[in-house]
Design a protein around this motif. Structure first.
Motif, PDB file in Angstrom:
ATOM      1  N   ALA A 234       0.830  -1.210   0.000  1.00 18.46           N
ATOM      2  CA  ALA A 234       0.000   0.000   0.000  1.00 18.46           C
ATOM      3  C   ALA A 234       0.861   1.255   0.000  1.00 18.46           C
ATOM      4  N   GLY A 235       2.113   1.134   0.468  1.00 20.81           N
ATOM      5  CA  GLY A 235       3.004   2.287   0.463  1.00 20.81           C
ATOM      6  C   GLY A 235       3.610   2.588  -0.891  1.00 20.81           C
ATOM      7  N   PHE A 236       3.429   1.698  -1.861  1.00 16.51           N
ATOM      8  CA  PHE A 236       3.948   1.947  -3.204  1.00 16.51           C
ATOM      9  C   PHE A 236       2.990   2.855  -3.966  1.00 16.51           C
ATOM     10  N   SER A 237       3.510   3.596  -4.905  1.00 14.24           N
ATOM     11  CA  SER A 237       2.657   4.439  -5.747  1.00 14.24           C
ATOM     12  C   SER A 237       1.827   3.570  -6.686  1.00 14.24           C
ATOM     13  N   ALA A 238       0.779   4.163  -7.242  1.00 15.31           N
ATOM     14  CA  ALA A 238      -0.086   3.424  -8.159  1.00 15.31           C
ATOM     15  C   ALA A 238       0.701   2.935  -9.371  1.00 15.31           C
ATOM     16  N   GLY A 239       1.627   3.748  -9.870  1.00 13.47           N
ATOM     17  CA  GLY A 239       2.434   3.335 -11.021  1.00 13.47           C
ATOM     18  C   GLY A 239       3.346   2.167 -10.686  1.00 13.47           C
ATOM     19  N   GLU A 240       3.920   2.195  -9.490  1.00 13.30           N
ATOM     20  CA  GLU A 240       4.779   1.085  -9.078  1.00 13.30           C
ATOM     21  C   GLU A 240       3.980  -0.208  -8.960  1.00 13.30           C
ATOM     22  N   ARG A 241       2.782  -0.115  -8.383  1.00 16.57           N
ATOM     23  CA  ARG A 241       1.957  -1.326  -8.252  1.00 16.57           C
ATOM     24  C   ARG A 241       1.563  -1.870  -9.620  1.00 16.57           C
ATOM     25  N   ALA A 242       1.248  -0.977 -10.564  1.00 16.13           N
ATOM     26  CA  ALA A 242       0.889  -1.430 -11.913  1.00 16.13           C
ATOM     27  C   ALA A 242       2.071  -2.112 -12.594  1.00 16.13           C
ATOM     28  N   ASN A 243       3.258  -1.536 -12.456  1.00 18.26           N
ATOM     29  CA  ASN A 243       4.448  -2.144 -13.059  1.00 18.26           C
ATOM     30  C   ASN A 243       4.787  -3.484 -12.413  1.00 18.26           C
ATOM     31  N   LEU A 244       4.571  -3.575 -11.103  1.00 16.42           N
ATOM     32  CA  LEU A 244       4.810  -4.842 -10.422  1.00 16.42           C
ATOM     33  C   LEU A 244       3.864  -5.919 -10.931  1.00 16.42           C
ATOM     34  N   GLY A 245       2.607  -5.547 -11.136  1.00 18.87           N
ATOM     35  CA  GLY A 245       1.646  -6.512 -11.669  1.00 18.87           C
ATOM     36  C   GLY A 245       2.061  -7.020 -13.032  1.00 18.87           C
ATOM     37  N   ALA A 246       2.511  -6.102 -13.878  1.00 22.61           N
ATOM     38  CA  ALA A 246       2.958  -6.514 -15.213  1.00 22.61           C
ATOM     39  C   ALA A 246       4.192  -7.402 -15.124  1.00 22.61           C
ATOM     40  N   ALA A 247       5.113  -7.082 -14.203  1.00 21.15           N
ATOM     41  CA  ALA A 247       6.325  -7.889 -14.065  1.00 21.15           C
ATOM     42  C   ALA A 247       6.011  -9.284 -13.548  1.00 21.15           C
ATOM     43  N   VAL A 248       5.044  -9.389 -12.618  1.00 14.60           N
ATOM     44  CA  VAL A 248       4.668 -10.707 -12.085  1.00 14.60           C
ATOM     45  C   VAL A 248       4.075 -11.574 -13.189  1.00 14.60           C
ATOM     46  N   ARG A 249       3.279 -10.969 -14.075  1.00 15.96           N
ATOM     47  CA  ARG A 249       2.675 -11.739 -15.169  1.00 15.96           C
ATOM     48  C   ARG A 249       3.733 -12.291 -16.117  1.00 15.96           C
ATOM     49  N   GLN A 250       4.875 -11.611 -16.203  1.00 13.92           N
ATOM     50  CA  GLN A 250       5.931 -12.042 -17.128  1.00 13.92           C
ATOM     51  C   GLN A 250       6.925 -13.007 -16.495  1.00 13.92           C
ATOM     52  N   LEU A 251       6.774 -13.270 -15.163  1.00 11.28           N
ATOM     53  CA  LEU A 251       7.695 -14.189 -14.513  1.00 11.28           C
ATOM     54  C   LEU A 251       7.576 -15.574 -15.139  1.00 11.28           C
ATOM     55  N   GLY A 252       8.711 -16.227 -15.369  1.00  7.20           N
ATOM     56  CA  GLY A 252       8.706 -17.564 -15.970  1.00  7.20           C
ATOM     57  C   GLY A 252       8.669 -17.553 -17.470  1.00  7.20           C
ATOM     58  N   THR A 253       8.570 -16.386 -18.061  1.00  7.15           N
ATOM     59  CA  THR A 253       8.588 -16.299 -19.527  1.00  7.15           C
ATOM     60  C   THR A 253       9.879 -15.630 -19.954  1.00  7.15           C
ATOM     61  N   ALA A 254      10.340 -16.007 -21.122  1.00 15.08           N
ATOM     62  CA  ALA A 254      11.573 -15.417 -21.636  1.00 15.08           C
ATOM     63  C   ALA A 254      11.313 -13.979 -22.053  1.00 15.08           C
ATOM     64  N   PRO A 255      12.228 -13.072 -21.790  1.00 16.83           N
ATOM     65  CA  PRO A 255      12.035 -11.700 -22.239  1.00 16.83           C
ATOM     66  C   PRO A 255      11.938 -11.647 -23.750  1.00 16.83           C
ATOM     67  N   PRO A 256      11.117 -10.769 -24.278  1.00 15.84           N
ATOM     68  CA  PRO A 256      10.949 -10.712 -25.733  1.00 15.84           C
ATOM     69  C   PRO A 256      12.267 -10.420 -26.441  1.00 15.84           C
TER      70      PRO A 256
END
Length: 764
Positions: A714-736
């Motif tokens: 909750a202490g993270f900014s909204a942008g940080e939380r959004a970027n974290l969500g996107a990064a979690v979705r990409q975990l386990g996948t090879a970077p493009p």
């Protein structure tokens, strides 16, 4: 007194009522009194002569304060539409003596002090406010004494006392006197009132006894009519045959007094809107001012002013809007059987026609017109304490307008005028005179040249000025004396360092030696590491003021360096085996000290910073350290580049894989991650460790860890939380994979390189 009874004209009024004010003026013109008595503190009579001074412009107030304790004070406010003020100005214009006839302020303050002492002992104040004086505010329907106007309104078939009074008195334009009818009505209400509490009854009896005593003296002094302007509730006690003087004298005998000083002070419409003075707070002083000053076509004139307010805020309002609004207000008044459109009708017309139902726009009208902030003025001849005279002189020199409206002020401390403004405002803050409030981030930020203030002058600051006058006759001298006294009597070190910071902010070099002496003495004797840590940030912030204010802070730097050494020596023992609450408090202090040490290193070298980092590195590996602190120390080391991201990921994984409970592990994660999620966003290895740990938690462990994790994220900014969500979705996948680059066009690139070289001034 039967012969004298015919010589008394009792004008019972509603305090701060424009209709009452017009009726008072008309009645005074008719009876042409030889002397006028006005409800107000009798010992303020020497100040009445100033009513004829053109420099005394309402709203103003009489201020009475105890000579030995200025904070014990009372106000009697007056607006231009107050009947009492109009009676004063009529007396001055017609060269008729005027006097106040209520209890002296010396008795009022003595009674107030006794009530406060009793409330402090009993935990409650049984005194209450005098809501019945003018019958302004609606009270209990069962208690006539609390709301006599409400009782009269109910008898007339009104469900709103304000509307009844507005129809019968305030909206009157013919000036016909209503006083005999009001006195008779109040007499009936008084005869049926429930009993007062004993203390309140005694106070009311004394007030009316004193009014009658002053009335008797006036009748002996003057041969003509004596006019008495008082709250309608008191009118029956002064009309007709007066009781024996001996009874009133006995009632007043032995009443306690307190040495009191009185003066005129500026007042504001917003303060009239509070239930202050007379106990007759009014919700629409701007409207009442308009009713009194614009008696012809008040509705049309008012709505024209409303249009001006809305246009000033770039809202489209035409003359046709104003015409339709006037018609609607008058139609509403006719439908409701009112003689004139009142505030309710013009407000509804404003909202429907001029604002087109927009409540925000209607709010502008309420703030700017219905309340309508206005600040009165008081001439220098009214007498002010030297401290106030110095304050006002400095404000004029520095072009700081004393204004009742909120005003934002941004100061550039590199400029001489702005630096002097900052010093004045900080000096006033030391004295408890809250004219301005500084944005905390502007004072404590690393940038030293900019401050942001919000200024607003409030009438009650007059009391604060008088209270601060005990410290000196000028703002600088008083602030220096007070901050020195605060430093010498402070019990804890953080209070002394706060005093040092105040001295430098307020540019009080004459106070600095004494305050630094107190700081050195207190720092040498204080062995509590927590207090040393709490004191350091303010001390280091104070060091940077020398950059723009030209203050010599060499001695201060030595004290700060000594504190850092003592904190480093005592910290390892202070963080041992802390409970959750103590660990959270220590984390806050760790962050503060780390930021302070970094700022200190910019001006005093790197030795203290290196010592601090070495101590933290030693703490990071301890097993008896609370998880929250262990995680925080590790994060500080990473941010300071003492640990690589790979090492941080390894420690993160180790602490999440071992430990007594899931909550302990979550505490470590909270300490490590709190404040910023950028580390997780940019370090996939670290994010993967956290994701794997959360995914592997048992149900019960997950429920234990969830509150801490939610608090962390909750202490993270909204942008940080959004970027974290996107990064979690990409975990386990090879970077493009990066797209294959086209071969460079060397000829086109050469032209670009020549242009860049020309810009940089290099060879082409």
């Amino acid at each position: 007194m039967s012969a004298a009874a015919g010589r008394v004209a009792v004008l019972g009024i509603r305090h701060h009522g424009p209709g009452s004010a017009r009726s008072v003026l008309a009645e005074l013109d008719r009876v042409k009194p030889a002397i006028i008595l006005i409800e107000g503190p009798a010992d303020a009579d020497p100040l009445l002569a100033l009513a004829a001074d053109p420099g005394l412009r309402p709203p103003v107030a009489l201020l009475a304060y105890a000579a030995d304790a200025p904070r014990l004070s009372a106000f009697w406010p007056f607006a231009v539409f107050s009947p009492e003020w109009q009676a004063l100005t009529w007396a001055a214009d017609h060269d008729v003596p005027a006097r106040f006839c209520d209890l002296p302020a010396s008795m009022v303050l003595a009674s107030q002090a006794a009530r406060e002492d009793s409330a402090a002992e009993d935990g409650a104040d049984e005194g209450g406010t005098d809501e019945a004086d003018g019958g302004a505010g609606p009270g209990s329907a069962a208690a006539v004494r609390e709301d006599p106007i409400g009782a009269l309104a109910a008898a007339a078939g009104y469900d709103d006392p304000e509307r009844w009074w507005d129809d019968v008195i305030e909206s009157r334009l013919d000036g016909q006197p209503p006083f005999e009818a009001l006195t008779e009505a109040m007499a009936e209400l008084r005869a049926r009132q429930p009993p007062w509490p004993p203390a309140r009854q005694q106070e009311e009896d004394r007030r009316e006894a004193h009014m009658r005593q002053v009335l008797r003296a006036a009748l002996k002094q003057a041969d003509g009519t004596v006019a008495v302007v008082c709250g309608a509730w008191h009118a029956p006690a002064l009309a007709g045959r007066l009781p024996p003087a001996s009874a009133d004298a006995a009632l007043l005998r032995g009443t306690r007094r307190r040495k009191t000083a009185l003066t005129w002070v500026p007042w504001t419409h917003s303060r009239l809107a509070a239930a202050s003075g007379y106990g007759a707070g009014i919700t629409s002083p701007g409207w009442y001012h308009h009713l009194f000053t614009a008696p012809d076509h008040p509705v049309a004139r008012w709505l024209t002013r409303v249009a001006g307010v809305l246009r000033a805020r770039d809202l489209p309002v035409s003359s046709a809007h104003v015409i339709e609004a006037v018609r609607l207000a008058e139609a509403l008044a006719a439908l409701r059987g009112r003689p004139l459109a009142g505030l309710a009708e013009v407000s509804e017309a404003t909202r429907a026609v001029l604002c087109e139902g927009d409540e925000v726009a209607a709010g502008f009208v309420t703030a700017d017109l219905v309340v309508g902030e206005r600040l009165g003025t008081v001439p220098d001849s009214a007498g002010v304490v030297p401290l106030e005279a110095d304050l006002r002189a400095q404000a004029r020199t520095l072009r700081l307008k004393i204004d009742p409206l909120d005003r934002d002020l941004t100061l550039d401390l590199r400029k001489d005028t702005d630096r002097r403004r900052s010093a004045l405002l900080h000096r006033l803050a030391i004295l408890g005179i809250g004219w301005g409030s500084a944005a905390q981030d502007s004072v404590q930020s690393a940038g030293t040249f900019r401050e942001t203030w919000k200024l607003r002058w409030r009438p009650e600051l007059a009391v604060a000025i008088i209270d601060a006058a005990q410290w000196g006759t000028t703002v600088a001298a008083a602030a220096a004396a007070r901050v020195t006294g605060q430093a010498r009597t402070a019990r804890e070190l953080p209070a002394v360092t706060a005093a040092v910071e105040s001295v430098l902010l307020a540019d009080l070099p004459e106070a600095l030696p004494a305050v630094l002496a107190a700081l050195g003495d207190k720092a040498a004797r204080d062995r509590d590491v927590s207090r040393l840590m709490a004191a350091l940030p303010a001390l280091v912030r104070a060091l940077r003021y020398g950059d723009v204010r030209g203050t010599d802070t060499g001695a201060l730097s030595e004290v700060a360096g000594a504190l850092v050494i003592r904190i480093c020596a005592g910290l390892p023992a202070a963080v041992t085996s802390l409970a959750d609450d103590a660990a959270a408090a220590m984390k806050t202090r760790l962050d503060g000290v780390h930021a302070a040490v970094g700022l200190y290193a910019q001006t005093a070298g790197e030795a203290e910073r290196d010592r601090w980092i070495a101590v933290l590195a030693g703490l990071a590996g301890r097993r008896d350290l609370h998880g929250l602190l262990a995680g925080r120390v590790t994060r500080i080391l990473v941010d300071s580049q003492e640990l690589s991201q790979a090492e941080a990921a390894g420690r993160f994984a180790a602490h999440l894989s071992v430990g007594p409970t899931a909550a302990d592990k979550a505490a470590w994660a909270e300490g490590f991650l709190a404040g910023s999620g950028l580390l997780l966003v940019h370090d996939r290895d670290l994010l993967a460790v956290l994701d794997d740990w959360v995914a592997g938690l048992a149900d019960r462990d997950f429920l234990d860890a969830l509150p801490l994790l939610r608090r962390t994220f909750a202490g993270f900014s909204a942008g940080e939380r959004a970027n974290l969500g996107a990064a979690v979705r990409q975990l386990g996948t090879a970077p493009p994979a990066a797209a294959a680059a086209e071969p460079a066009d060397e000829q086109r690139a050469a032209a670009v390189l020549r242009t860049v070289a020309a810009i940089l001034g290099g060879p082409r």
